[in-house]
Design a protein around this motif. Structure first.
Motif, mmCIF file in Angstrom:
data_model
loop_
_atom_site.group_PDB
_atom_site.id
_atom_site.type_symbol
_atom_site.label_atom_id
_atom_site.label_comp_id
_atom_site.label_asym_id
_atom_site.label_seq_id
_atom_site.Cartn_x
_atom_site.Cartn_y
_atom_site.Cartn_z
ATOM 1 N N UNK A 1 0.674 -1.216 -0.015
ATOM 2 C CA UNK A 1 -0.262 0.189 -0.026
ATOM 3 C C UNK A 1 0.845 1.387 -0.039
ATOM 4 N N UNK A 2 0.395 2.524 -0.356
ATOM 5 C CA UNK A 2 0.901 3.846 -0.914
ATOM 6 C C UNK A 2 0.065 5.206 0.354
ATOM 7 N N UNK A 3 0.972 5.393 0.305
ATOM 8 C CA UNK A 3 -0.545 6.453 0.931
ATOM 9 C C UNK A 3 0.602 8.239 0.418
ATOM 10 N N UNK A 4 -0.409 8.691 0.070
ATOM 11 C CA UNK A 4 -0.568 10.253 -0.649
ATOM 12 C C UNK A 4 -1.727 11.154 -0.085
ATOM 13 N N UNK A 5 -0.688 11.901 0.596
ATOM 14 C CA UNK A 5 -1.226 13.079 1.749
ATOM 15 C C UNK A 5 -0.697 14.320 1.130
ATOM 16 N N UNK A 6 -1.323 14.961 -0.093
ATOM 17 C CA UNK A 6 -0.949 16.761 0.338
ATOM 18 C C UNK A 6 -2.200 17.568 0.701
ATOM 19 N N UNK A 7 -1.585 19.088 0.898
ATOM 20 C CA UNK A 7 -1.978 20.158 1.439
ATOM 21 C C UNK A 7 -2.070 21.021 0.141
ATOM 22 N N UNK A 8 -2.282 21.823 -0.798
ATOM 23 C CA UNK A 8 -3.059 23.054 -1.749
ATOM 24 C C UNK A 8 -2.977 23.643 -1.178
ATOM 25 N N UNK A 9 -2.570 24.412 -0.913
ATOM 26 C CA UNK A 9 -2.647 25.835 -1.130
ATOM 27 C C UNK A 9 -3.262 26.497 -2.347
ATOM 28 N N UNK A 10 -4.842 26.447 -2.972
ATOM 29 C CA UNK A 10 -5.486 27.149 -4.168
ATOM 30 C C UNK A 10 -5.976 26.535 -4.723
ATOM 31 N N UNK A 11 -5.810 26.541 -5.582
ATOM 32 C CA UNK A 11 -7.473 25.680 -6.823
ATOM 33 C C UNK A 11 -6.426 24.670 -6.890
ATOM 34 N N UNK A 12 -7.109 23.369 -7.444
ATOM 35 C CA UNK A 12 -5.903 21.954 -7.655
ATOM 36 C C UNK A 12 -7.137 21.577 -8.933
ATOM 37 N N UNK A 13 -6.303 20.602 -10.062
ATOM 38 C CA UNK A 13 -6.822 20.048 -10.831
ATOM 39 C C UNK A 13 -6.626 18.666 -10.815
ATOM 40 N N UNK A 14 -6.637 17.494 -10.465
ATOM 41 C CA UNK A 14 -5.475 16.261 -10.425
ATOM 42 C C UNK A 14 -7.071 15.658 -10.859
ATOM 43 N N UNK A 15 -5.571 14.489 -11.599
ATOM 44 C CA UNK A 15 -5.635 12.883 -11.724
ATOM 45 C C UNK A 15 -5.084 12.256 -10.757
ATOM 46 N N UNK A 16 -4.782 10.550 -11.355
ATOM 47 C CA UNK A 16 -4.419 9.227 -10.909
ATOM 48 C C UNK A 16 -3.800 9.200 -11.853
ATOM 49 N N UNK A 17 -3.731 9.591 -13.309
ATOM 50 C CA UNK A 17 -2.747 9.182 -14.019
ATOM 51 C C UNK A 17 -2.915 7.226 -14.709
ATOM 52 N N UNK A 18 -1.867 6.361 -14.766
ATOM 53 C CA UNK A 18 -2.045 5.263 -15.019
ATOM 54 C C UNK A 18 -2.443 4.513 -14.248
ATOM 55 N N UNK A 19 -2.914 5.287 -12.741
ATOM 56 C CA UNK A 19 -3.367 4.457 -11.061
ATOM 57 C C UNK A 19 -4.306 3.087 -12.069
ATOM 58 N N UNK A 20 -4.348 2.052 -11.518
ATOM 59 C CA UNK A 20 -5.651 0.869 -11.633
ATOM 60 C C UNK A 20 -5.664 0.628 -10.030
ATOM 61 N N UNK A 21 -7.277 0.310 -9.695
ATOM 62 C CA UNK A 21 -7.865 0.700 -8.614
ATOM 63 C C UNK A 21 -7.712 -0.935 -8.933
ATOM 64 N N UNK A 22 -7.900 -1.944 -10.064
ATOM 65 C CA UNK A 22 -8.229 -3.102 -9.856
ATOM 66 C C UNK A 22 -7.753 -3.468 -11.398
ATOM 67 N N UNK A 23 -6.716 -5.186 -10.995
ATOM 68 C CA UNK A 23 -6.146 -5.720 -12.210
ATOM 69 C C UNK A 23 -7.065 -6.749 -13.390
ATOM 70 N N UNK A 24 -6.756 -6.502 -14.550
ATOM 71 C CA UNK A 24 -7.904 -7.420 -15.594
ATOM 72 C C UNK A 24 -7.717 -8.956 -14.584
ATOM 73 N N UNK A 25 -8.681 -9.208 -14.402
ATOM 74 C CA UNK A 25 -8.613 -10.477 -14.029
ATOM 75 C C UNK A 25 -9.912 -10.224 -12.322
ATOM 76 N N UNK A 26 -10.174 -9.022 -12.006
ATOM 77 C CA UNK A 26 -10.432 -8.994 -11.257
ATOM 78 C C UNK A 26 -9.605 -9.238 -9.758
ATOM 79 N N UNK A 27 -8.297 -9.027 -10.070
ATOM 80 C CA UNK A 27 -7.386 -9.172 -9.484
ATOM 81 C C UNK A 27 -6.662 -8.264 -8.780
#
Length: 804
Positions: free
Chosen positions: A604-630
């Motif tokens: 597991x990883x942790x991404x913990x950010x405090x942004x001063x100002x306006x933010x546009x965010x995406x999760x790039x190439x991150x996947x939540x589930x692998x092909x095959x449901x793993x």
């Protein structure tokens, strides 16, 4: 480095004392004031007649400051010889047997007392009565050092004058040497009447061989109060023990050989290292040079040193002219005085050191690098040793400065002046910049090669066209600034790390942090400020980023974690809402675009950010589930982001692996993250837009760990434009206004207060089902209003949870 535990403050009184001690003659009995060279035998003359006359005291040859001497020896060289530069070799021994030049005198050997003068007068002719030059080698074979305290000169038709003694040479205080055709002082084991030095001299080349050298002989000392202003063409000083040159400069070039086998032209003094393995064996040597305080006292310096070289005065170096190798236990060139580095003709870089590196990647285009190899210890190729500047280095090449060596250090109190760009390339001991580095009109490249290499920046560094640091570790405690791009990466195997101290800062247009080099993760401890006026990029496709931590901040309009294997956080409290690495938006309206691709292969990883100002965010190439449901290898991660301004979650680039799960809609983009998703805005939170709906998808398990599974969208106004959200089977889903100290007020969700009408999207929870053609993964995403969490609260229509 030779002095790793302390930095120098110019030429301190201690160093002056050391310089004085090193420059002093060895502790030998000073010859009598009337001592002269005695018991000389001519072993080679090339047809010339060589006769000594002890009754003649030659006239002062016009050199200012010379005294009148009480006793003298004149050696007349005359007759007709076959060619110019005819060699003459004289053996000055301890006994008078066979001697023809000043025999039967007390003592023997080649010594000149303080009240004595020894003069070589050349009147040799070529056929046709044309005056010609003669080169004279005097070899002292007594077993005692040669000592010169009076006047030694050569005049007449010209030529070079040489003194050789395997047991050492001293040019003492008050000595005066006049040799317009050049002077050579050699102390090497082969300096004997039957040795290879004498044999090679007769062919026009002095072969200096340090095979079998000992630590009790082989020294050459030229005292600071000796007068060598009458030496022209060249001054060559060669020895295998301590070589100390501290004198009034002459008009010729300076050649120094400290323990490296070499061939020397007897007419010009030009020195070529003999680099055949096992031949002309080398010896570890300490060389000290102190040749004045004015700029460029010698028009040309060429030094070969197997060991330590100290400059106490002022030297001018042209590319390739100083070669010092890493002799055990040290091989360091230390500049305590002033060192001027200038390019040779046809080159635009001043170069210090010589290139034995296997890669040409860091060598600037257009530089003809010195690929010369010098052998240390007579057997293995040794690289240039360390360089340490404790004084002033001036580089005048139009394109800048290139350094090749084991390590480079600019000490506290020292100054480095470079016009153009600077390339500091080291093999193992890294680079330390602690003194004054005046701003570069070009760029700075620091390549600290070798395993566990380190770059230390302890004082301001500024470059106009960009800065590149390549090392396994970079420690920055000062200002690093460029209007161009800044790049840091680890060039060798293993993990790399940057440590930015609380007083340090990095400023550039695009900051590339660990974007190439090592395939292992690069870690960052950032306690200072990082400012990318255009962008800050961590990692790349083949170069993962490890942990990014510290109490510092990043200011930029675009922040990317392209290949994050570690975590991004600033842990100051066990309460997650009080933590967060600080990010300042610097785009229009103080906005920042953040892209995070979290894909750790190890947990597991942790991404913990405090942004001063306006933010546009995406999760790039991150996947939540692998092909095959793993579940992915970093399942159970946390994405916790707080912004003082607005937040917009956008459609990233990861593949949709939910195709084998029955889902209500597969056309939306997916904001994926395999664990807790917490987005908190101080104003408005938009997930997608009306034209491009985005689905938050963090579903990877029907039974995800508590606290690493839900979705929390916290803002006074929440706009979720898709009609569905995918989450884990036992997760909480929260749409709420920020906590006000008492509870969570109603948020405006999709235009309506949540207390009036629930306008949350459909929540699809990941559940286990029997594997069928319809459900090939054995999973389904299904809406339900009957799922109840551990607090007994139904999830689909719940608008907030108590986070504390």
């Amino acid at each position: 480095m030779r002095h790793p535990s302390s930095m120098h403050n110019r030429l301190s009184p201690i160093m002056l004392a050391i310089a004085t001690a090193l420059a002093a003659p060895a502790a030998f009995a000073v010859p009598a004031s009337n001592a002269l060279p005695t018991n000389g035998t001519v072993t080679y003359s090339g047809g010339a007649s060589v006769v000594a006359n002890t009754s003649q005291i030659p006239n002062n040859p016009g050199v200012p400051g010379l005294t009148t001497y009480s006793t003298g020896l004149t050696i007349n060289i005359s007759g007709t010889v076959a060619s110019a530069n005819t060699p003459v070799v004289i053996d000055w021994s301890a006994t008078s047997a066979g001697a023809t030049l000043n025999p039967n005198a007390t003592g023997g050997g080649f010594n000149v007392g303080s009240q004595a003068v020894a003069s070589f007068v050349n009147s040799a002719m070529l056929s046709g009565n044309t005056p010609t030059t003669v080169n004279v080698l005097n070899i002292d074979t007594t077993g005692n050092p040669s000592q010169i305290y009076g006047q030694l000169d050569m005049h007449g038709n010209g030529g070079s004058l040489w003194v050789a003694n395997a047991n050492g040479i001293v040019v003492g205080s008050g000595a005066a040497i006049i040799a317009p055709g050049g002077l050579g002082l050699i102390s090497s084991p082969n300096a004997s009447s039957a040795g290879t030095l004498a044999t090679s001299f007769t062919s026009g080349t002095a072969a200096i061989d340090f095979s079998g050298a000992t630590t009790t002989a082989g020294f050459v000392t030229v005292d600071r109060n000796a007068n060598l202003s009458g030496v022209g063409t060249f001054l060559l000083v060669a020895g295998n023990n301590n070589v100390n040159v501290a004198t009034t400069p002459g008009s010729g070039n300076l050649y120094i050989d400290g323990g490296i086998g070499a061939n020397v032209n007897t007419t010009t003094g030009v020195m070529t290292p003999h680099d055949a393995t096992g031949q002309y064996g080398d010896a570890a040597t300490t060389v000290v040079v102190n040749v004045g305080s004015t700029a460029s006292p010698y028009p040309y310096l060429y030094a070969l040193v197997d060991g330590t070289l100290d400059n106490m005065g002022s030297l001018t170096v042209t590319q390739g002219q100083i070669n010092w190798i890493d002799a055990a236990p040290v091989g360091t060139f230390v500049n305590y005085g002033t060192l001027d580095v200038t390019p040779v003709a046809g080159q635009s870089y001043g170069v210090l050191g010589f290139n034995t590196f296997t890669t040409a990647y860091y060598i600037p285009a257009g530089l003809t690098s010195n690929t010369q190899t010098i052998y240390g210890g007579g057997s293995t190729s040794a690289p240039t040793g360390d360089f340490e500047n404790a004084g002033t280095v001036n580089v005048t090449g139009s394109n800048g400065f290139v350094f090749f060596g084991k390590g480079f250090q600019n000490d506290l109190g020292a100054t480095l002046n470079v016009s153009g760009s600077a390339y500091l390339i080291t093999s193992s001991n890294g680079v330390t910049l602690a003194g004054i580095q005046n701003p570069l009109s070009g760029g700075l490249t620091v390549a600290a090669l070798g395993a566990n290499s380190v770059v230390n920046i302890q004082s301001p560094v500024t470059a106009s066209t960009g800065i590149l640091l390549a090392a396994n570790t970079a420690n920055i405690s000062s200002t690093v600034a460029t209007p161009g791009d800044f790049t840091f990466y680890g060039p060798e195997s293993g993990s790399a790390q940057m440590n930015l101290a609380s007083g340090g800062s990095i400023t550039g247009a695009n900051l590339y942090m660990g974007t190439q080099g090592s395939a292992s993760p690069t870690n960052f401890v950032l306690n200072g400020t990082v400012d990318g006026t255009s962008s800050v990029l961590f990692g790349g496709a083949n170069t993962p980023t490890g942990n990014v931590s510290g109490a510092g901040s990043i200011t930029t309009p675009s922040l990317t974690f392209a290949n994050l294997w570690g975590s991004v956080n600033n842990i100051i409290s066990p309460v997650i809402a009080l933590n967060g690495f600080h990010v300042n938006g610097s785009g229009t309206g103080g906005a920042v675009l953040v892209s995070v691709t979290a894909d750790s292969p190890s947990g597991p990883q942790g991404v913990n950010l405090k942004v001063n100002g306006n933010l546009t965010i995406d999760t790039g190439g991150t996947i939540a589930i692998q092909a095959g449901g793993v579940p992915p290898s970093n399942a159970g991660s946390i994405l916790y982001v707080q912004a003082s301004g607005s937040i917009t979650a956008t459609d990233p680039t990861a593949p949709n692996n939910y195709g084998g799960i029955a889902v209500p809609n597969t056309t939306y983009g997916l904001f994926q993250f395999p664990g807790l998703v917490y987005l908190q805005s101080g104003t408005t939170l938009d997930v997608g837009s009306q034209t491009t709906p985005v689905v938050i998808a963090n579903a990877y398990s029907p039974n995800a760990p508590f606290g690493r599974a839900g979705v929390f969208l916290i803002a006074p106004t929440i706009n979720y434009y898709a009609n569905v959200l995918y989450t884990n089977g036992n997760a909480g889903v929260v749409f709420a206004a920020p906590y006000n100290g008492l509870g969570f007020p109603n948020a405006v969700i999709n235009g309506t207060l949540s207390s009036t009408t629930n306008l949350m999207p459909q929540i699809d929870f990941l559940r286990t089902v029997p594997t069928t053609t319809t459900y090939p993964y054995g999973l389904e995403l299904v809406p339900t209003d009957t799922f109840t969490n551990a607090n007994g609260n139904q999830q689909q229509f719940q608008t907030f949870l108590n986070l504390y």
